[in-house]
Motif scaffolding. Sequence first.
Motif, PDB file in Angstrom:
ATOM      1  N   ALA A  58      39.041  21.049 -11.761  1.00 53.03           N
ATOM      2  CA  ALA A  58      37.998  20.760 -10.772  1.00 53.03           C
ATOM      3  C   ALA A  58      38.368  21.347  -9.410  1.00 53.03           C
ATOM      4  CB  ALA A  58      37.793  19.253 -10.668  1.00 53.03           C
ATOM      5  N   ILE A  59      39.625  21.221  -9.032  1.00 49.41           N
ATOM      6  CA  ILE A  59      40.072  21.759  -7.750  1.00 49.41           C
ATOM      7  C   ILE A  59      39.966  23.279  -7.738  1.00 49.41           C
ATOM      8  CG2 ILE A  59      42.086  22.071  -6.257  1.00 49.41           C
ATOM      9  CD1 ILE A  59      42.940  19.215  -7.095  1.00 49.41           C
ATOM     10  N   ARG A  60      40.405  23.913  -8.817  1.00 46.86           N
ATOM     11  CA  ARG A  60      40.312  25.376  -8.892  1.00 46.86           C
ATOM     12  C   ARG A  60      38.865  25.838  -8.835  1.00 46.86           C
ATOM     13  NH1 ARG A  60      44.654  24.829 -12.628  1.00 46.86           N
ATOM     14  NH2 ARG A  60      43.180  24.742 -14.362  1.00 46.86           N
ATOM     15  N   ASP A  61      37.973  25.110  -9.474  1.00 45.52           N
ATOM     16  CA  ASP A  61      36.555  25.468  -9.455  1.00 45.52           C
ATOM     17  C   ASP A  61      36.017  25.393  -8.034  1.00 45.52           C
ATOM     18  OD1 ASP A  61      34.273  26.327 -10.828  1.00 45.52           O
ATOM     19  OD2 ASP A  61      33.517  24.296 -11.098  1.00 45.52           O
ATOM     20  N   ALA A  62      36.338  24.322  -7.324  1.00 45.42           N
ATOM     21  CA  ALA A  62      35.866  24.160  -5.946  1.00 45.42           C
ATOM     22  C   ALA A  62      36.399  25.272  -5.050  1.00 45.42           C
ATOM     23  CB  ALA A  62      36.295  22.797  -5.405  1.00 45.42           C
ATOM     24  N   MET A  63      37.669  25.618  -5.196  1.00 49.53           N
ATOM     25  CA  MET A  63      38.270  26.648  -4.356  1.00 49.53           C
ATOM     26  C   MET A  63      37.641  28.013  -4.615  1.00 49.53           C
ATOM     27  SD  MET A  63      42.262  25.396  -4.586  1.00 49.53           S
ATOM     28  CE  MET A  63      42.888  26.825  -3.737  1.00 49.53           C
ATOM     29  N   ARG A  64      37.485  28.347  -5.891  1.00 49.19           N
ATOM     30  CA  ARG A  64      36.931  29.657  -6.251  1.00 49.19           C
ATOM     31  C   ARG A  64      35.481  29.790  -5.774  1.00 49.19           C
ATOM     32  NH1 ARG A  64      37.705  29.092 -11.122  1.00 49.19           N
ATOM     33  NH2 ARG A  64      35.613  28.639 -11.877  1.00 49.19           N
ATOM     34  N   TYR A 108      28.336  18.307 -10.027  1.00 49.65           N
ATOM     35  CA  TYR A 108      28.604  16.998 -10.630  1.00 49.65           C
ATOM     36  C   TYR A 108      28.757  17.225 -12.128  1.00 49.65           C
ATOM     37  CZ  TYR A 108      27.823  12.002 -11.725  1.00 49.65           C
ATOM     38  OH  TYR A 108      27.947  10.708 -12.168  1.00 49.65           O
ATOM     39  N   LEU A 109      29.989  17.529 -12.535  1.00 45.92           N
ATOM     40  CA  LEU A 109      30.247  17.974 -13.901  1.00 45.92           C
ATOM     41  C   LEU A 109      31.480  17.289 -14.476  1.00 45.92           C
ATOM     42  CD1 LEU A 109      29.828  21.841 -13.391  1.00 45.92           C
ATOM     43  CD2 LEU A 109      28.109  20.276 -14.330  1.00 45.92           C
ATOM     44  N   VAL A 110      31.559  17.322 -15.788  1.00 41.02           N
ATOM     45  CA  VAL A 110      32.769  16.876 -16.480  1.00 41.02           C
ATOM     46  C   VAL A 110      33.784  18.016 -16.460  1.00 41.02           C
ATOM     47  CG1 VAL A 110      33.720  16.135 -18.690  1.00 41.02           C
ATOM     48  CG2 VAL A 110      31.466  15.306 -17.965  1.00 41.02           C
ATOM     49  N   TYR A 111      35.033  17.704 -16.122  1.00 44.42           N
ATOM     50  CA  TYR A 111      36.104  18.700 -16.110  1.00 44.42           C
ATOM     51  C   TYR A 111      37.222  18.244 -17.039  1.00 44.42           C
ATOM     52  CZ  TYR A 111      34.014  21.096 -12.108  1.00 44.42           C
ATOM     53  OH  TYR A 111      33.173  21.800 -11.290  1.00 44.42           O
ATOM     54  N   VAL A 145      22.266  21.050  -3.370  1.00 36.16           N
ATOM     55  CA  VAL A 145      22.244  20.868  -4.824  1.00 36.16           C
ATOM     56  C   VAL A 145      23.016  21.992  -5.508  1.00 36.16           C
ATOM     57  CG1 VAL A 145      20.050  19.617  -4.854  1.00 36.16           C
ATOM     58  CG2 VAL A 145      20.058  22.105  -5.102  1.00 36.16           C
ATOM     59  N   ASP A 146      23.506  21.684  -6.688  1.00 29.13           N
ATOM     60  CA  ASP A 146      24.224  22.650  -7.519  1.00 29.13           C
ATOM     61  C   ASP A 146      24.165  22.116  -8.946  1.00 29.13           C
ATOM     62  OD1 ASP A 146      26.126  24.568  -8.556  1.00 29.13           O
ATOM     63  OD2 ASP A 146      26.905  24.795  -6.532  1.00 29.13           O
ATOM     64  N   SER A 147      24.970  22.682  -9.808  1.00 31.10           N
ATOM     65  CA  SER A 147      24.967  22.276 -11.216  1.00 31.10           C
ATOM     66  C   SER A 147      25.239  20.780 -11.340  1.00 31.10           C
ATOM     67  CB  SER A 147      26.030  23.051 -11.993  1.00 31.10           C
ATOM     68  OG  SER A 147      25.795  24.431 -11.927  1.00 31.10           O
ATOM     69  N   GLY A 148      24.323  20.086 -11.988  1.00 31.06           N
ATOM     70  CA  GLY A 148      24.493  18.662 -12.231  1.00 31.06           C
ATOM     71  C   GLY A 148      23.953  17.749 -11.160  1.00 31.06           C
ATOM     72  N   THR A 149      23.494  18.296 -10.039  1.00 35.31           N
ATOM     73  CA  THR A 149      22.928  17.468  -8.978  1.00 35.31           C
ATOM     74  C   THR A 149      21.466  17.817  -8.743  1.00 35.31           C
ATOM     75  OG1 THR A 149      23.732  18.979  -7.250  1.00 35.31           O
ATOM     76  CG2 THR A 149      25.139  17.119  -7.834  1.00 35.31           C
ATOM     77  N   SER A 150      20.780  16.933  -8.020  1.00 30.65           N
ATOM     78  CA  SER A 150      19.346  17.086  -7.793  1.00 30.65           C
ATOM     79  C   SER A 150      18.997  16.751  -6.351  1.00 30.65           C
ATOM     80  CB  SER A 150      18.574  16.141  -8.723  1.00 30.65           C
ATOM     81  OG  SER A 150      18.822  14.785  -8.348  1.00 30.65           O
TER      82      SER A 150
END
Length: 339
Positions: free
Chosen positions: A52-58, A43-46, A112-117
């Motif tokens: 954002a799509i490239r981040d999810a795919m990678r 849950y981040l600012v892109y 959970v991941d970066s920005g989530t809890s």
Amino acid sequence: MFAMMEAARLEALHLTQDPVTGLKAIIAIHNTRLGPALGGCRYLVYPDEQSAIRDAMRLAQGMSYKAALAGLAQGGGKAVIIRPAHVDNRGALFEAFGRFIETLNGRYITAVDSGTSSADMDCIAQHTQHVTSTTSEGDPSPHTAMGVFAGIRATALARLGSDDLEGLRVAIQGLGHVGYALAEQLHAAGVELLVSDLDAGRVRLAVEQLGAQPVPSAALLGSRCDILAPCGLGGILNAESVGQLRCSAVAGAANNQLASTEVADTLQRRGILYAPDYVINAGGLIYVALRHKGASQVAITAHMAKISQRLAEIYAQAEADHRSPARIADALAEAVLYD
């Protein structure tokens, strides 16, 4: 878009939006050969939607490789929620995301991941069972840190000849949940710590509680140390930054540390041992995957021992083949996923 998916060997890419809550979410499913895709939700600012799509795919690809080498019956996936400038009701946004996950009928399990809890996961869990690391299941960060600590010991043994960390100097880039927990374990082992983080409060805490030496973020990579431990966001090791390194090894918790695989070859040529990130940081995935299936803590701890064992195997093969451990790890994971 399809060319990007083909290059990453991605099975599916799902996008949704919900104007009522402001939700804009992406779920990338990389490979489900071993089981349902499991991966965290960022849950981040892109800067833009393509980023954002490239981040999810990678990241989804990294999760497939991580699960394959960790010996888990899981596939790899990742979710990204583009964080809006203003949110009226965060809980409602994550509930909407839970409804989106439910439409995939169990092909993807989030965490959970970066920005989530864990509180966000609780909101998701109101609408789908395909979620882990809720409040009741617990935060996986300490287990990620435990695995990285064990991996650092294995790396020290391979590169420095001993897994006794006392007196070594370790530079930690990023003091989030995992980075700080790792710093605590290293401090207890007698390690001299150099630390950096964009949050001055986290750095101050490490100085006060762990006797760490603060280093400006821009200078940390060039600090003389035995082991560099990247524990922030990815892409820190690139063609320019690797030339600054003055360490014997790189072993940290961050995902996607390498800007490209060619960077791993540069590290190899410089004599810097690299711990493949998706191998050394698999502790959190092991925890959430097995905890979600009801495994005991004893079984989870036993499975986590495979992290240092796998690293030792990779290092031995890399030395025998005169290749980067990153190349060896990729080949091993791809043999599991595609052969």
